[in-house]
Design an enzyme around this catalytic site. Structure first.
Site, PDB file in Angstrom:
ATOM      1  N   GLY A   1     -10.670   1.307  -1.654  1.00  0.00           N
ATOM      2  CA  GLY A   1      -9.524   2.152  -1.992  1.00  0.00           C
ATOM      3  C   GLY A   1      -9.752   3.642  -2.073  1.00  0.00           C
ATOM      4  O   GLY A   1      -8.786   4.408  -2.106  1.00  0.00           O
TER       5      GLY A   1
ATOM      6  N   GLU B   1     -15.853  -2.595  -2.065  1.00  0.00           N
ATOM      7  CA  GLU B   1     -15.383  -2.962  -0.723  1.00  0.00           C
ATOM      8  C   GLU B   1     -14.751  -1.765  -0.009  1.00  0.00           C
ATOM      9  O   GLU B   1     -13.563  -1.787   0.309  1.00  0.00           O
ATOM     10  CB  GLU B   1     -14.335  -4.078  -0.845  1.00  0.00           C
ATOM     11  CG  GLU B   1     -14.792  -5.297  -1.615  1.00  0.00           C
ATOM     12  CD  GLU B   1     -13.644  -6.267  -1.918  1.00  0.00           C
ATOM     13  OE1 GLU B   1     -12.459  -5.886  -1.796  1.00  0.00           O
ATOM     14  OE2 GLU B   1     -13.944  -7.408  -2.273  1.00  0.00           O
TER      15      GLU B   1
ATOM     16  N   CYS C   1       9.056   3.216  23.516  1.00  0.00           N
ATOM     17  CA  CYS C   1      10.520   3.277  23.386  1.00  0.00           C
ATOM     18  C   CYS C   1      10.990   2.984  21.971  1.00  0.00           C
ATOM     19  O   CYS C   1      11.589   1.938  21.703  1.00  0.00           O
ATOM     20  CB  CYS C   1      11.147   2.295  24.365  1.00  0.00           C
ATOM     21  SG  CYS C   1      10.880   2.842  26.032  1.00  0.00           S
TER      22      CYS C   1
END
Ligand code: LLP
Length: 414
Positions: free
Chosen positions: A242, A277, A346
């Protein structure tokens, strides 16, 4: 200053270089859109994590960038892997990550994926529901294994980031609140093919202010002591990833040591091993996306720079209104204009930048879209049947292709 994004990114003789490799030469040799990563930047960030958290296990979050060369680089620096799918397990094992350094999170692991991970003897399953505990226990029993589990707790902390990447709040699908978690631990403790070994928590992503980490760590540590009192032997506290990175010129690039200063004092009396992590803070500013200007379009009230990289290559602006800094590869004197930088897909949402004040570029110019090493290629798609980009790794003046550009034939073959 581009070196604030990465010390390896700088203009030399007016041409943008990464680790001394001229990016325009790469764009010309391999075509665009092209992702380019600095190996040294990735190494430095992992070393910084190791130094800031001695004794911790750093599990690189493969979801940020699953290129096997990048996973292998992380492994060479001693990192394990944080995975969320069978595919990420496969890539991590192939890259040589030791199963004893792999942790597996995710709310929707399939029976097939659980079986694969159990057979691979990974370190720990970060479990997100009662039902998952039951299924994991059943499959482990069938395979004659006892598997190590942590329960993902949701400390209900606001990480003050984009709502789509906040994961630790009550209303999110991730984890369970601490009260429910206690019941889950007691339940898991009775399942004979499971061994409760850890607590897992991940509050969100792109967190620039470390105070939510302190709050989350305090809640987790309190819960740890409660579990120890109940007789659980908690060997691991996994505080997730994080940590944010610099995207905007005015933002800073927080260091792993800033995170350490915040959380080490909170966890210092805990006997369990710390697991982290990190994904974005390892690879995010190691990568840039090169794209070429195709057309310019002036609608009077609005100006557009139309480039050959679209939302299929980099979806973050469309999906999170994310800001990515964009600079020309050559530092010619140019006037500034206000423009949208848009792709060829698009969709009105296909933009890389809106109302951006930037140097006025011309057809054929190359641009670098910064901070795209994490959640760039990993979130890319074939939308509009556009082959996914080529990826190149540079290191100390040399370069190699780490993933070739896809061809139409290859995409349709399947
Ligand atoms: N651990 C768990 C359980 C996670 O869910 C995540 C990210 C990480 C670790 C790694 O977080 P990091 O250190 O990279 O912040 N696609 C979004 C980000 C989604 C993050 C999902 N989970 C983006 O482009 O911003």
């Amino acid at each position: 200053m581009l070196t604030e994004y990465s010390k390896y990114l700088e203009y030399k003789k007016g041409e943008l270089c990464l680790e001394g490799v001229q990016l325009k030469a790469l764009a010309e040799e391999f075509g665009t859109p092209l992702y380019v990563y600095s190996a040294s930047h990735i190494r430095d960030r992992l070393v910084a994590y190791k130094e800031a958290f001695p004794g911790a296990l750093i599990c690189y979050a493969v979801k940020a960038n699953f290129n096997p060369h990048i996973i292998a680089l992380a492994k060479d620096e001693g990192a394990g892997a944080d995975i969320v799918s069978g595919g990420e397990l496969y890539a991590s094992l192939k890259a040589g990550v030791e199963p004893s350094k792999i942790v597996y999170a995710g709310v929707g692991k399939t029976a097939k994926e659980l079986e694969y991970a159990i057979s691979s003897d990974i370190l720990m399953f970060n479990v997100e529901s009662f039902m998952e505990l039951d299924i994991l226990n059943e499959i482990a029993g069938r395979l004659g294994k006892r598997v190590r589990v942590a329960i993902r707790v949701n400390p209900d902390v606001d990480p003050k980031t984009h709502p789509y990447i906040s994961t630790g709040m009550k209303k999110s699908k991730f984890g369970v609140d601490i009260k429910t978690a206690k019941k889950e631990y007691e339940y898991a403790g009775k399942l004979k093919n499971l061994k409760v070994v850890g607590i897992h928590c991940h509050i969100g992503s792109q967190i620039l202010d470390v105070s939510p980490y302190i709050e989350a760590a305090q809640k987790v540590v309190e819960f740890y002591h409660e579990l120890v009192k109940l007789g659980f032997e908690i060997e691991y506290i996994d505080l997730g990833g994080g940590l944010g990175i610099k995207y905007k010129p005015e933002q800073s690039n927080p260091e792993p040591s800033d995170l350490a200063e915040a959380i080490i004092p909170v966890i210092k009396d805990v006997k369990a091993k710390l697991i982290l992590e990190p994904g974005r803070s390892v690879v995010g500013n190691a990568g840039i996306l090169l794209t070429q200007v195709q057309f310019l379009k002036d609608k009077g009230h609005k100006h557009f720079v139309i480039v050959d990289a679209g939302m299929n290559d980099l979806v973050r602006p469309a999906m999170y209104e994310a800001y990515h800094h964009i600079v020309p590869l050559d530092r010619r004197e140019r006037p500034y204009i206000k423009t949208d930088v848009v792709g060829p897909v698009c969709e009105t949402g296909d933009f890389l930048a809106l109302d951006r004040e930037m140097p006025a570029v011309e057809r054929g110019d190359y641009l670098a879209v910064l901070s795209t090493g994490a959640y760039g290629f990993a979130m890319s798609s074939h939308y509009n049947l556009r082959p996914r980009a080529c990826e190149v790794m540079v290191e100390a003046g040399s370069y190699k292709v780490i993933r070739e550009r896809e061809s139409y034939q290859e995409i349709l073959r399947l």
